[in-house]
Design an enzyme around this catalytic site. Structure first.
Site, PDB file in Angstrom:
ATOM      1  N   CYS A   1       0.850  -1.188   0.000  1.00 37.07           N
ATOM      2  CA  CYS A   1       0.000   0.000   0.000  1.00 37.07           C
ATOM      3  C   CYS A   1       0.895   1.250   0.000  1.00 37.07           C
ATOM      4  O   CYS A   1       2.113   1.156   0.115  1.00 37.07           O
ATOM      5  CB  CYS A   1      -0.898   0.006   1.225  1.00 37.07           C
ATOM      6  SG  CYS A   1       0.029  -0.168   2.751  1.00 37.07           S
TER       7      CYS A   1
ATOM      8  N   CYS B   1       3.589   1.673   2.745  1.00 36.11           N
ATOM      9  CA  CYS B   1       4.826   0.897   2.674  1.00 36.11           C
ATOM     10  C   CYS B   1       5.783   1.541   1.684  1.00 36.11           C
ATOM     11  O   CYS B   1       6.989   1.591   1.916  1.00 36.11           O
ATOM     12  CB  CYS B   1       4.535  -0.535   2.231  1.00 36.11           C
ATOM     13  SG  CYS B   1       3.039  -1.209   2.903  1.00 36.11           S
TER      14      CYS B   1
END
Lengths: 80, 350
Positions: A10, A13
């Site tokens: 996502c 990250c």
């Protein structure tokens, strides 16, 4: 130093990886990056909230994207 | 250096002075917003307040600023308060709780726990591994997006305390009942088997541990930036649509088709909302404009809840741990709850 970025890919990250790479460059650390996207592997570190930052198998952060200063602060003592 | 880092105070006194200053500045801006746009749009530019263009343009600018201010205030406060909670703490509290009590607790904790839907999968696995029953876990996963801090802030700012409490109460009620029903249906066979085999290793890390006030305030400032960056396109489209409805839609256009007279209005509103991918911030200006045009609150709340609670991206994420029949059941039970609440409010408030 082996740095692992834990998370399913996502935005958080991606941001964490960018910040950490920058911190590593600033501190002149020689580090290898690894992405851990497998949920079972992420959870084996005791992490339930992504993203997670693991350095040499030790969890430094989880559940939020830190500031660049915070990452430098966490990495600096590990350089020696 | 980010804005949040530069704003980081160096002493506790400076921190509290900074906070009080920011709060006062916020209230000042909020107070001058209406007179400012009255003056700019009607006096300076000279648009007629009773004309379609005048009221539409005024609505757009006034509402944009008002919503932006409300969002900044609410997101900051909620993030700072929520920094005392974490999914890990919630999991520890819910472990070993029975259904019933567990559902009520899970719904409440779903509201106050900071939770990103990108963590839905590890959280789900972690809950199941801690022995939290499936239905209780579902109560948490329903309440978390459904009772949304952005929606609470905007509802309170636009409609006052009453509708806000109705919304929070209804959201909690739906999460409790839907989770309980899903638990009773014994759907464990539709959970992907790897979930039951995965174990949380070592010591569970709690991200809420060891935070200072400086950290919490900085998290609040950062979160405001992150959320505003993420939602501003939705917000602008929502406000523009709201302004168009406000200025141009005929007074009886919506009441004729979706007013209290149409028994299917709530049902249609929810069905329209499910595929609609937006968020509370994008929907709220529409809700306000439609409310001004005479649509009943129950229909509008049902529409908003369906938009925020039943989103396709979250379904796709949950597909990693849940099989399609369970996801469909989840959507059906939650959707039914939202529809019921819509009709109930329309009947009670009429």
């Amino acid at each position: 130093m082996i740095i692992k970025i834990l998370g399913s890919g996502c935005t958080n990250c991606v941001t964490l990886e960018r910040i950490t790479r920058q911190a590593v460059a600033d501190l002149g650390i020689d580090a290898q990056f690894e992405k851990v996207t497998d949920y079972a592997a992420i959870m084996s570190y005791g992490i339930m909230s992504t993203p997670g930052l693991v350095v040499d198998e030790k969890v430094l952060l989880s559940g939020r994207v830190p500031t660049p200063a915070k990452v430098r602060e966490l990495l600096e003592p590990l350089t020696s | 250096m980010s804005v949040a880092e530069r704003l980081r105070p160096t002493t506790p006194t400076r921190r509290w002075v900074g906070l009080v200053g920011a709060a006062l500045g916020w209230f000042a801006l909020y107070e001058v917003n209406l007179p400012l746009w009255d003056w700019l749009v009607y006096d300076l530019v000279g648009l007629d307040p009773s004309s379609q263009l005048g009221s539409g343009v005024h609505f757009f600018f006034y509402d944009s600023v008002k919503i932006a201010l409300l969002l900044v205030g609410v997101i900051f406060l909620v993030t700072v308060l929520r920094s005392f909670m974490s999914v890990e703490r919630t999991r520890a509290m819910l472990g070993g709780k029975r259904e019933g009590v567990g559902n009520v607790m899970a719904a409440g904790l779903g509201v106050i726990t900071p939770f990103c839907s990108c963590s839905a999968v590890p959280a789900f696995i972690g809950f199941v591994a801690a022995g939290v029953p499936l239905g209780v876990t579902m109560s948490f996963l329903i309440a978390s997006p459904l009772v949304n801090e952005v929606a609470i802030g905007l509802l309170f700012g636009m409609f006052g305390l009453g509708p806000t409490l109705l919304y929070v109460g209804a959201g909690l009620g739906i999460a409790i009942v839907a989770g309980f029903v899903l638990g009773r249906l014994k759907l464990e066979r539709w959970v992907e088997p790897f979930v039951f085999e995965t174990r949380l290793g070592g010591q569970v890390i709690d991200p809420a541990a060891g935070l200072t006030w400086e950290d919490r305030i900085q998290m609040g400032v950062e979160e405001v930036g992150v959320i505003l960056r993420k939602i501003w396109p939705y917000l602008l489209v929502g406000i523009a649509l709201g302004a168009a409805i406000h200025g141009w839609a005929p007074q009886d256009f919506f009441t004729q088709y979706a007013g209290a007279g149409n028994p299917f209005a709530v049902l249609i509103a929810v069905l329209v909302a499910i595929p609609l991918y937006s968020n509370a911030a994008g929907v709220m200006p529409l809700v306000q404009a439609l409310h001004d045009k005479g649509l009943p609150m129950g229909t509008l709340l049902a529409f908003m809840m369906a938009v925020v609670a039943l989103s396709l991206p979250e379904m796709i994420l949950l597909r990693r741990v849940l099989k399609p029949p369970l996801i469909l059941t989840f959507v059906a039970v939650t959707g039914a709850g939202i529809i019921a609440v819509g009709y109930l409010f329309n009947a009670v408030l009429a």
